[in-house]
Every structure is written in structure tokens, then in C-alpha cells.
Write a protein that holds these residues in place. Structure first.
Motif, PDB file in Angstrom:
ATOM      1  N   ARG A  17       0.820  -1.207   0.000  1.00 18.12           N
ATOM      2  CA  ARG A  17       0.000   0.000   0.000  1.00 18.12           C
ATOM      3  C   ARG A  17       0.854   1.257   0.000  1.00 18.12           C
ATOM      4  O   ARG A  17       0.531   2.245  -0.673  1.00 18.12           O
ATOM      5  CB  ARG A  17      -0.852   0.048   1.271  1.00 18.12           C
TER       6      ARG A  17
ATOM      7  N   THR B  54      -7.350  -5.604   6.305  1.00 21.20           N
ATOM      8  CA  THR B  54      -7.656  -6.129   4.977  1.00 21.20           C
ATOM      9  C   THR B  54      -8.430  -7.418   5.148  1.00 21.20           C
ATOM     10  O   THR B  54      -8.140  -8.187   6.061  1.00 21.20           O
ATOM     11  CB  THR B  54      -6.376  -6.399   4.169  1.00 21.20           C
ATOM     12  N   ASN B  82      -2.700  -9.095  -1.732  1.00 16.24           N
ATOM     13  CA  ASN B  82      -2.837  -7.661  -1.469  1.00 16.24           C
ATOM     14  C   ASN B  82      -2.226  -6.743  -2.511  1.00 16.24           C
ATOM     15  O   ASN B  82      -2.271  -5.519  -2.374  1.00 16.24           O
ATOM     16  CB  ASN B  82      -2.243  -7.334  -0.091  1.00 16.24           C
ATOM     17  N   TYR B  85      -3.733  -3.531  -3.851  1.00 24.67           N
ATOM     18  CA  TYR B  85      -3.649  -2.247  -3.156  1.00 24.67           C
ATOM     19  C   TYR B  85      -2.623  -1.327  -3.802  1.00 24.67           C
ATOM     20  O   TYR B  85      -2.741  -0.106  -3.721  1.00 24.67           O
ATOM     21  CB  TYR B  85      -3.281  -2.438  -1.683  1.00 24.67           C
ATOM     22  N   SER B  89      -3.365   2.365  -4.634  1.00 25.20           N
ATOM     23  CA  SER B  89      -2.514   3.388  -4.060  1.00 25.20           C
ATOM     24  C   SER B  89      -1.957   4.289  -5.166  1.00 25.20           C
ATOM     25  O   SER B  89      -1.971   5.519  -5.054  1.00 25.20           O
ATOM     26  CB  SER B  89      -1.394   2.676  -3.296  1.00 25.20           C
ATOM     27  N   SER B 109      -1.398   5.795   3.751  1.00 22.81           N
ATOM     28  CA  SER B 109      -1.428   4.640   2.850  1.00 22.81           C
ATOM     29  C   SER B 109      -1.822   3.377   3.619  1.00 22.81           C
ATOM     30  O   SER B 109      -2.379   2.452   3.035  1.00 22.81           O
ATOM     31  CB  SER B 109      -0.081   4.459   2.151  1.00 22.81           C
TER      32      SER B 109
END
Lengths: 104, 238
Positions: A17, B54, B82, B85, B89, B109
Motif C-alpha cells: 500500500r 484487509t 494484497n 492495493y 494506491s 497509505s
């Protein structure tokens, strides 16, 4: 031992992320990439919703009822909460009806 | 910046986060139940939710832990599940206003989830850090609280109610994608293409062994690439 597992889970999840956010600061100039990123949310949400929505409840029929209600209300541009709760309600009612039919 | 102030402050974020947080309650409740059933303690379950935030990754994670998986396996699974993401992002970096400095990016984030991303990217204007903090707050609390309740209560809710609540998150997704798809044909086509690929990957033998995270990545790359190629956005995100 379990703490290390959790640390790995949290670390990897954070990194995927954080890195793009931390690295890309400029506005992207390429029209292709801009367009691509514009479409990403719709593609992601579409693939996350289908077919998962059909198996999200305890019966396919109630899921279909919930989906139909959600689509109809979303089409009428109702708020997120209204759509979500009405969809739950439709599932609940459908499952209640199915159960009542089953009893007889 | 010509951003509408009132729809870009902390409270606007809180307000937009409420439906997400409510949706999370049922999902994290389920996670709490499952985590405890797989042998984890209540506090470990809550710790996982508070550090991961998550759904798919956590569900896969507790499965791997109880299966005694190696650390490498865990790392790879989390990465694949993941990775989506990263796309989100990256997409969000194009919608952030100049209040996003490096520290804010490092903090905020952490809170990018599918739903937070969907709502933030659906805003008509660039988003501020204040808005993002607001948007993330309720979902984060909902996610942690739901896990706690689920783990403690086991199954307080009758099955009929929890079954009905499971659809909430998808109902929300539909409410996010349908209005723009109604207005812009390209959005409709991209969404339909993504759904079709997703169905193919779920129901075709062999392909249906792909992990959920991979399926989402493949759908996102293909459908968004298709959209960018055939329907380039004239004046993309302003």
C-alpha cells in the motif's frame, strides 16, 4: 512464532500500500496511464462483486434478490448506506420466506 | 485549488466512512468468529485486524497460520492477495491535493482498503489529508470492533441476520459503480469486461484455482487496459 506470522502479514500488506504512495508524487502525464488508472476502481470493484455476491448469503435465491434490489436502488442513485441496507433487508426477507415455505 | 471545502474536510470524511464502517462490522465479525474457531485468542484476532486492515489477506492469513505454513509462504500469499492495493494506491496518488507530504503518505497509505479507495476515487475533486483521516477512522474502528465482538461472541447473531449482513459490502460496491456506469458508456464497458473475466476465472476448470487476489489483479489490468486503449479519457483526472 505466531507474532512473526502477524508481523509478516502486516509488513507485506503495508508495503504494497505504502510504496506506490510514497514513490509517485507527480501527476502522471501519459494519457494512457491516466486513463488506465481512471478505470481501475470500476474494474476492481466489478471483479470483486461478481461472482462473490452470489455466494455471500446462505442461499443463491436470497443473494439474487439482494443483488436485484441493490442494482435497482444504485441505478436510482440512492446513497451507499441505503443501497447496502436495503440489499441486506431483501436477503433477510427472502430467506425468511424460503424458510416459511420449507416448513409446510 | 477549486476544491469544495465543505466536502473535503475531516467530517465529510467521517460521514463518507460510516457506511464503510457499518459494512465492515459484519465482515470483521465473521473474521473474529473464524479466527477464534481456528484456535487464535481474542486479542490475537483483534491485533491482526488492527495491524492488517484487509479482509482477504487476513482470512487467508489465519488459514495459513493454522495450517502451519512457512514464513515465505505467508509472505508470498499476502503479497499476491494484497498486490491490488498497489494499483489503488498508485491510482490515488493522482487524486491527492498538496496537503499530502511524505509523512502523511506514510501514515495514510496504511488505511487504503478496497472501499476507502472506492469512495475516495469517486470524489469529484482532489482529496485532502483531513478528508482521508476522516474517511479511514470509522472503517478502522468498525473493523477492529467487529473483530472483537465476533471473537468474543462467537455467534450471537442468528444465522439469518449474519447471512443477510454479508451482502452489505457488495451492495455498497454496486452503489459506487452503477451511477458512473450509467452516465459514461466506457465505464460501463470496462466494468462489464472485468465482471466477465472474473466469472470466467471463477468457473473455468484449472483457472478457478487462482487466488482471489490474482483474479482481481488480472481483471483490473485487462479491463482497465482495454478502457485506456479504446476509450482514452480526454481530460482525465483534473
Amino acid at each position: 512464532m505466531i507474532m512473526i506470522h502477524i508481523l509478516i502479514m502486516a509488513g507485506i500488506t503495508y508495503l504494497v500500500r505504502m510504496l506506490p504512495m510514497a514513490i509517485f508524487k507527480k501527476k502522471i502525464e501519459s494519457n494512457f496511464i491516466k486513463s488506465f488508472l481512471y478505470y481501475v476502481p470500476f474494474a476492481v470493484l466489478g471483479s470483486m462483486t461478481f461472482p462473490a455476491i452470489f455466494t455471500s448469503t446462505s442461499s443463491l435465491y436470497s443473494a439474487i434478490a439482494g443483488t436485484a434490489v441493490a442494482i435497482l436502488l444504485a441505478f436510482k442513485e440512492k446513497s451507499l448506506l441505503t443501497v447496502a441496507l436495503s440489499s441486506c433487508f431483501a436477503v433477510y426477507i427472502t430467506e425468511w420466506i424460503l424458510k416459511s415455505i420449507d416448513l409446510f | 485549488m477549486e476544491t469544495a471545502k465543505s466536502s473535503n474536510n475531516f467530517f465529510a470524511g467521517i460521514k463518507d466512512g460510516i457506511p464503510i464502517g457499518l459494512g465492515y462490522l459484519s465482515v470483521s465479525f465473521t473474521f473474529g468468529i473464524m479466527a477464534v474457531n481456528s484456535g487464535l485468542s481474542v486479542w490475537i484476532a483483534v491485533l491482526i485486524s488492527m495491524t492488517n486492515l484487509t479482509s482477504a489477506g487476513q482470512f487467508a492469513g489465519i488459514g495459513l497460520i493454522s495450517a502451519g505454513a512457512s514464513y515465505i509462504e505467508m509472505a508470498l500469499a499476502q503479497f499476491v492477495i494484497n498486490l491490488r492495493y498497489s494499483l489503488m494506491s498508485l491510482s490515488l496518488t493522482q487524486k491527492t491535493d498538496n496537503s499530502f507530504n511524505i509523512l502523511q503518505r506514510l501514515i495514510l497509505s496504511f488505511g487504503i482498503t478496497d472501499e476507502v479507495f472506492a469512495v475516495a476515487s469517486g470524489k469529484a475533486h482532489d482529496i485532502s489529508t483531513k478528508y482521508m483521516y476522516g474517511l479511514i477512522t470509522v472503517p478502522y474502528l468498525g473493523w477492529a470492533a467487529g473483530t472483537l465482538f465476533g471473537a468474543i461472541a462467537g455467534s450471537i447473531l442468528p444465522d439469518s441476520v449474519s447471512s443477510a449482513m454479508n451482502i452489505a459490502i457488495y451492495g455498497m460496491f454496486l452503489a459506487i459503480i452503477i451511477p458512473p456506469a450509467k452516465k459514461a458508456r466506457p465505464v460501463l464497458w470496462v466494468t462489464i469486461l472485468s465482471v466477465v473475466i472474473s466469472l470466467l476465472l471463477h468457473y473455468t476448470p484449472y483457472l478457478n484455482k487462482l487466488s482471489e487476489g490474482f483474479v482481481i489483479i488480472i481483471c483490473a489490468l485487462t479491463a482497465s487496459g482495454f478502457g485506456a486503449l479504446f476509450f482514452p479519457v480526454k481530460e482525465a483526472t483534473k
